[in-house]
Motif scaffolding. Structure first.
Motif, short mmCIF file in Angstrom:
data_model
loop_
_atom_site.label_atom_id
_atom_site.label_comp_id
_atom_site.label_asym_id
_atom_site.label_seq_id
_atom_site.Cartn_x
_atom_site.Cartn_y
_atom_site.Cartn_z
N ALA A 266 44.98 65.51 -11.79
CA ALA A 266 45.93 65.97 -12.82
C ALA A 266 47.13 66.63 -12.14
CB ALA A 266 45.24 66.94 -13.76
N ASN A 267 46.85 67.49 -11.16
CA ASN A 267 47.95 68.20 -10.50
C ASN A 267 48.86 67.24 -9.74
OD1 ASN A 267 47.26 70.75 -11.40
ND2 ASN A 267 45.78 71.05 -9.76
N ARG A 268 48.25 66.27 -9.07
CA ARG A 268 49.09 65.36 -8.27
C ARG A 268 49.87 64.39 -9.13
NH1 ARG A 268 45.52 64.22 -2.85
NH2 ARG A 268 44.55 66.28 -2.91
N LEU A 269 49.30 64.01 -10.27
CA LEU A 269 50.00 63.03 -11.11
C LEU A 269 50.84 63.69 -12.20
CD1 LEU A 269 47.24 60.27 -11.54
CD2 LEU A 269 49.13 60.33 -9.91
N GLY A 270 50.76 65.02 -12.28
CA GLY A 270 51.55 65.74 -13.30
C GLY A 270 51.06 65.48 -14.71
N ALA B 233 33.04 51.30 -16.86
CA ALA B 233 33.47 52.40 -15.98
C ALA B 233 33.41 51.96 -14.52
CB ALA B 233 32.58 53.62 -16.20
N ILE B 234 34.36 52.44 -13.73
CA ILE B 234 34.37 52.17 -12.28
C ILE B 234 33.51 53.24 -11.60
CG2 ILE B 234 35.87 52.07 -10.23
CD1 ILE B 234 38.14 51.27 -12.24
N ILE B 235 32.53 52.80 -10.80
CA ILE B 235 31.62 53.76 -10.15
C ILE B 235 32.23 54.30 -8.86
CG2 ILE B 235 29.35 54.07 -9.09
CD1 ILE B 235 28.34 51.81 -10.88
N ILE B 236 32.22 55.64 -8.73
CA ILE B 236 32.67 56.29 -7.50
C ILE B 236 31.48 57.12 -6.99
CG2 ILE B 236 34.38 57.90 -6.49
CD1 ILE B 236 35.86 55.59 -7.76
N ASP B 237 30.84 56.67 -5.91
CA ASP B 237 29.74 57.45 -5.34
C ASP B 237 30.33 58.33 -4.24
OD1 ASP B 237 27.58 58.53 -3.95
OD2 ASP B 237 26.29 56.83 -4.47
N THR B 238 30.24 59.65 -4.42
CA THR B 238 30.94 60.55 -3.51
C THR B 238 30.04 61.08 -2.39
OG1 THR B 238 30.48 62.51 -4.84
CG2 THR B 238 32.45 61.29 -5.39
N THR B 239 28.77 60.63 -2.33
CA THR B 239 27.89 61.10 -1.25
C THR B 239 28.54 60.75 0.09
OG1 THR B 239 26.04 60.51 -2.68
CG2 THR B 239 25.49 61.11 -0.41
N GLY B 240 28.71 61.77 0.94
CA GLY B 240 29.27 61.52 2.27
C GLY B 240 30.78 61.33 2.29
N LYS B 241 31.42 61.40 1.13
CA LYS B 241 32.89 61.24 1.13
C LYS B 241 33.54 62.62 1.12
CE LYS B 241 33.58 56.92 -1.20
NZ LYS B 241 33.40 56.33 -2.50
N SER B 242 34.70 62.72 1.77
CA SER B 242 35.40 64.01 1.70
C SER B 242 36.12 64.06 0.34
CB SER B 242 36.41 64.13 2.84
OG SER B 242 37.50 63.27 2.59
N PHE B 243 36.46 65.28 -0.03
CA PHE B 243 37.15 65.48 -1.30
C PHE B 243 38.44 64.66 -1.33
CE2 PHE B 243 39.97 68.03 -4.06
CZ PHE B 243 39.25 67.90 -5.24
N GLU B 244 39.18 64.73 -0.22
CA GLU B 244 40.45 64.03 -0.14
C GLU B 244 40.26 62.52 -0.29
OE1 GLU B 244 43.40 65.40 -0.32
OE2 GLU B 244 44.26 63.37 -0.25
N MET C 59 40.62 57.39 -6.10
CA MET C 59 40.79 57.30 -7.55
C MET C 59 42.26 57.23 -7.95
SD MET C 59 37.56 59.69 -8.51
CE MET C 59 37.66 59.72 -10.27
N ILE C 60 43.12 57.93 -7.22
CA ILE C 60 44.55 57.85 -7.54
C ILE C 60 45.07 56.43 -7.29
CG2 ILE C 60 46.87 58.61 -6.79
CD1 ILE C 60 45.86 61.44 -6.74
N LEU D 66 51.79 55.20 -15.34
CA LEU D 66 51.87 56.55 -15.90
C LEU D 66 53.30 57.07 -16.07
CD1 LEU D 66 48.96 58.57 -14.25
CD2 LEU D 66 49.08 57.61 -16.53
N ASN D 67 54.29 56.29 -15.60
CA ASN D 67 55.67 56.82 -15.72
C ASN D 67 56.33 56.44 -17.02
OD1 ASN D 67 55.50 57.95 -13.12
ND2 ASN D 67 55.70 55.89 -12.30
#
Ligand code: C5P
Length: 220
Positions: free
Chosen positions: A21-25, A192-203, A209-210, A219-220
């Motif tokens: 949300a913050n990065r995409l405004g 839904a698109i699956i995002i498995d975050t095990t072992g992934k960094s936050f970044e 996802m972005i 989005l513009n």
């Protein structure tokens, strides 16, 4: 426009949605915070009869807003933003959230809120029940151990008595309740698109996802 992220407790949905949300405004909507707010108010009123308490939910003057990178929740002018993050609330919230009348209240509150802006929202049943026609749906997951570690680090700031073992126990029991309740259980939407975050960094997870959002939506 609405983007939703569903998944089990501690899978990183809220922090990821907030960063996106913050990065995409755009705005962030934390549906779990609304269930926590109701739970907090129920506990604060001395755990009254649930049916009676839920019947009067429309009187609680719930307000929510995303500003300064924070999802604020207020009820009757009282700021609940930090008060809803304790173990005391976490231990009761899935029970309160299993009631149909509590869910209808939160769902209509959310549907009204998102009419005004573009939102990314996180929860359990957003892609399947609340916003089944969402513009984009994600389902985030991670192993129980990793989820417990993350939630522990987050909780110990507001509740120093909490232990990793407590958090693991609470997540396991909430998963079980959220997946098996009769009313809108936690479930991945077929689209839904699956995002498995095990072992992934936050970044890594935020960037992934972005990229998907930019590829699928304008989005513009
Ligand atoms: O996301 P968070 O862990 O703060 O959610 C707290 C609880 O609220 C969850 O464990 C779940 O029982 C409930 N919840 C729900 N449906 C949602 C969001 C949260 O039932 N959309």
């Amino acid at each position: 426009m609405i983007i939703v992220i569903d998944g089990p407790a501690g899978s990183g949905k809220s922090s990821t949605a907030k960063a996106i949300a913050n990065r995409l405004g755009i705005k962030f909507l934390d549906s779990g915070a609304l269930y926590r707010a109701i739970t907090y108010l129920w506990l604060k009123s001395g755990k009254p009869d649930k049916a009676e308490f839920f019947e009067n939910l429309s009187n609680i003057q719930l307000e929510a807003d995303f500003k300064d990178q924070t999802f604020y929740v207020q009820a009757g002018g009282e700021d609940l933003t930090d008060k809803i993050r304790t173990k005391y609330v976490a231990d009761q919230v899935s029970e309160i959230a299993s009631y149909k009348i509590a869910r209808s209240f939160v769902n209509s509150f959310m549907r009204d809120l998102v009419k005004k802006d573009t939102y990314i929202a996180d929860g359990r049943d957003l892609g399947t029940a609340v916003f089944s026609d969402a513009d984009l749906k994600f389902y985030m997951d991670a192993s129980l151990k990793e989820r417990a570690k993350r939630r522990f680090l987050e909780m110990k700031n507001s509740d120093s008595s909490v232990t990793l073992k407590d958090v693991m126990k609470n997540l396991r029991s909430r998963d079980e309740k959220d997946q098996n309740r009769d009313n809108d259980p936690l479930k991945r939407a077929d689209d839904a698109i699956i995002i498995d975050t095990t072992g992934k960094s936050f970044e890594e997870q935020v960037s992934e996802m972005i990229s998907i959002i930019n590829e699928k939506l304008n989005l513009n």
